[in-house]
Design an enzyme around this catalytic site. Structure first.
Site, short mmCIF file in Angstrom:
data_model
loop_
_atom_site.label_atom_id
_atom_site.label_comp_id
_atom_site.label_asym_id
_atom_site.label_seq_id
_atom_site.Cartn_x
_atom_site.Cartn_y
_atom_site.Cartn_z
N ASN A 122 -10.62 -1.95 0.15
CA ASN A 122 -9.49 -2.36 -0.67
C ASN A 122 -9.93 -2.38 -2.13
O ASN A 122 -10.45 -3.38 -2.63
CB ASN A 122 -8.99 -3.74 -0.22
CG ASN A 122 -8.38 -3.70 1.16
OD1 ASN A 122 -7.26 -3.22 1.33
ND2 ASN A 122 -9.11 -4.19 2.15
N GLU A 123 -9.73 -1.26 -2.78
CA GLU A 123 -10.20 -1.07 -4.14
C GLU A 123 -9.39 -1.89 -5.14
O GLU A 123 -8.32 -2.43 -4.79
CB GLU A 123 -10.13 0.42 -4.50
CG GLU A 123 -10.92 1.32 -3.57
CD GLU A 123 -12.43 1.21 -3.77
OE1 GLU A 123 -12.89 0.24 -4.38
OE2 GLU A 123 -13.15 2.10 -3.29
#
Length: 675
Positions: free
Chosen positions: A176-177
């Site tokens: 989850n950037e």
């Protein structure tokens, strides 16, 4: 008068988290700090084991969310040990892994399917049907439906009981950037540039790293009943602080864990280094002013105000929340002079360095010696010491295929000049060369080299290492290529440190019987080799200093004092190697980071000529020049530039504090027992 220094209350239990006084109110999520990563791994493994057993007692399954990466490996190793030695039963465990690269075949070297089976699943009795890992080999048109099915499978299993997480240097959890929010679910994502740079070593180049991945969403993770995030190493300290102390935000997705009812950060001391209560505790609580803490505060104040230490005055302390320090010492001028003189005495010139002694310089890779302590190495040689440079790994995986091609052509063209005129022999060489060139041409990214090619790459590094130390006045007689077993996998991922590795180091110690050893304390390298070499040396030195390792008649009670810097020695019960024969350990840094001024025991001034000679030695590592295979994320400078900049900055920092102005300086920490 300094107030009495009281030790921090640390639990005597081997695996207990470090208990610190209050001052954590800036932290928006519970944080447990451990002295060593191994202690942290054991504690996490025990929490998982307890949960498994609790559920077994009532006939229920336990559902775990599991990560990959180097951080959780210690947890998996401990769980495997508990299964084998203590009978921990995993038959009621259901697992869901966080992520997988896309596209990625399950049997690929970099696949998380392969990682999990090699490190965990193949060694415990989790039913095969209970193991879930996102698939990276699906056609793109099927990915969205598959992600929905993955979410449904988690719900059908009863939801996640516990999720174990790491944290990326961009602050991501799973993949989850930055930009991911708490509403996200399992999906296909585009990887951040920093994430791809961090993964470049596993894929033998950033250009080979997939640009996408399938990951559990932040919302999926937050739905878990319990969350444990683990972080180790100095390179994680900054992002840990942001995740813990800043308000939840999309720039650091790990910060959303603050909203969870049962989320805890488990970090080692290095990863906790930027937390306010650790770095500047006087800003958040009353402290007991030990000499070490007072020194750190004075240096901090000097740097913050841009004033030399001896220019500080009482008002500076009062305006910056240091009134307690003023009260503890009474006289600010005396305090500043003590700190200044303490730092000044740590500056060592050649005449106060070892002379005509036996010395081993341990270099994890064939260039760490000159990158990190080239100036010191030069001075040790000039002081007529018997120096042995021990290159612990061959560094072969960091050599580009183009270098092998170039060297093969060079050898072929050189044969006549070297007197090899036998046509049959030359033809045999040509055939071998062509076979190797065909392999290299058709090799896939990350594919393991043929063993002869691995050897050729090692010889390239060895020749460069000898050329580098020749700049310092040494030659091939002073180089030892230990070729430690853990490294020889042909891939970036290495085997665990084993008995054979420890024995290699121990045998060298027994042979040389050094009075000084130099060890890389720079543990933030992206491939983890420095940390593993450090561990092998640590274990070997522990044995070397014990009575069983002494010649007959030498084991006896020995005084524990010596010439290590104050506060670095540890009392040890029972007989040990006499202090006069225990090597003093010098920990160096430089390739990835540098020692902080307040932690440094010894500064070695370097002139411009000294630094130029050091850079000349680094240049001899031609295969690593211009473009290193594993430069790490964030820092695009070549290693010679990093060394130059860090050495210049260390000198500049000393100058700003009011100490003598040097062109450059190297920094070292000394100890008799490696921490």
């Amino acid at each position: 008068m300094v107030s009495t220094a009281a030790s921090l209350p640390v639990s005597t239990h081997d695996d207990a988290a470090l208990e610190l006084p209050d001052g954590s109110h800036r932290e928006r999520v519970p944080v447990l700090i451990f002295e060593h990563p191994a202690q942290m791994a054991r504690q996490v493994a025990r929490r998982i084991a307890n949960l498994i057993e609790e559920r077994q007692a009532v006939g229920k399954n336990v559902v775990l969310g599991l990560p990959t990466g180097s951080t959780p490996i210690g947890v998996y190793e401990e769980l495997v040990r508990m299964h084998r030695e203590q009978g921990l039963d995993f038959s009621n465990v259901i697992t869901f892994n966080l992520d997988e690269y896309y596209p990625m075949k399950p049997d690929s070297l970099q696949s998380y399917h392969r990682f999990m089976h090699e490190h965990f699943f193949d060694h415990v009795n989790i039913p095969k049907e209970n193991i879930h890992i996102p698939r990276g080999d699906l056609p793109r048109e099927e990915v969205e439906a598959y992600c929905l099915q993955y979410e449904h499978a988690i719900t059908k299993a009863g939801g996640l009981d516990l999720v174990l997480l790491g944290i990326g240097r961009s602050g991501h959890i799973g993949f989850n950037e930055p930009g991911s929010g708490p509403e996200t679910r399992t999906r296909l994502v585009v990887l951040d540039e920093i994430t791809r740079k961090d993964a470049a070593s596993d894929f033998f180049g950033e250009e080979n790293v997939p640009r996408e991945a399938i990951t559990m969403g932040v919302g999926t993770i937050l739905d878990a009943r319990e969350i444990i995030l683990m972080a180790t190493g100095e390179h994680k300290a900054s992002i840990v602080r942001r995740a813990v102390e800043e308000e939840p935000n999309r720039r650091v997705t790990a910060s959303f864990l603050q909203r969870h009812r049962d989320a805890t950060f488990y970090v080692d001391r290095a990863a906790a280094g930027e937390l306010t209560r650790i770095k500047t505790p006087w800003l958040v609580r009353e402290v007991t002013w030990t000499p070490e803490l007072a020194k750190r505060a004075v240096i901090w104040l000097s740097e913050k105000l841009g004033k030399a230490i001896l220019h500080l005055e009482a008002a500076d302390f009062y305006r910056n929340h240091l009134q307690g320090l003023v009260h503890a010492y009474g006289n600010v001028d005396d305090l500043c002079r003590q700190v200044f003189e303490d730092l000044r005495r740590r500056i060592r010139y050649p005449e106060s360095l070892p002379r005509k002694e036996r010395i081993i310089v341990f270099s994890p890779h064939p260039d760490d010696d000159v990158i990190s302590m080239g100036g010191m190495l030069d001075k040790l040689v000039r002081n007529e010491n018997e120096v042995t440079v021990a290159y612990m790994t061959n560094g072969s995986v960091a050599v580009f295929d183009a270098d092998v091609r170039r060297m093969l052509r060079f050898v072929e063209m050189s044969l006549p000049a070297l007197g090899f005129n036998d046509e049959a022999g030359r033809e045999a060489f040509r055939k071998t060369k062509e076979r190797y060139l065909r392999f290299l041409k058709n090799k896939k990214p990350g594919e393991v080299d043929l063993e002869p090619i691995q050897q050729l790459k090692a010889y390239i590094r060895y020749a460069e290492a000898v050329a580098a130390i020749e700049v310092m006045g040494l030659d091939e007689r002073h180089a030892r290529f230990l070729d430690m077993p853990f490294y020889k996998t042909g891939t970036v991922r290495k085997a665990p440190i084993g008995e054979a590795d420890v024995q290699v180091v121990l045998e060298l110690l027994r042979e040389i019987r050094p009075s000084h050893v130099f060890v890389a304390g720079d543990l933030s390298d992206p491939h983890g080799t420095h940390r593993m070499c450090y561990r092998a040396i640590q274990l070997a030195l522990e044995r070397y200093n014990q009575p069983a390792d002494l010649p007959d008649g030498e084991a006896k009670d020995a005084p524990q004092n010596g010439t290590a810097s104050k506060g670095k020695k540890k009392e040890k019960a029972g007989p040990s190697r006499p202090a006069a024969e225990r090597p003093l350990v010098w920990l160096y840094r430089g390739a990835w980071q540098e020692w902080e001024i307040d932690k440094t025991d010894i500064f070695i001034p370097l002139s411009k000529a000294d630094l130029d000679r050091k850079i000349e030695a680094i240049f001899k590592h031609e295969s690593q020049k211009d473009r290193a295979m594993f430069p790490g994320a964030y820092d695009e400078r070549e290693f010679w530039e990093r060394a130059k900049d860090r050495n210049r900055e260390t000198a500049a920092a000393l100058n700003r504090l009011g100490l003598p102005e040097f062109y450059a300086a190297e920094a070292f920490v000394t100890t008799y027992e490696m921490p």
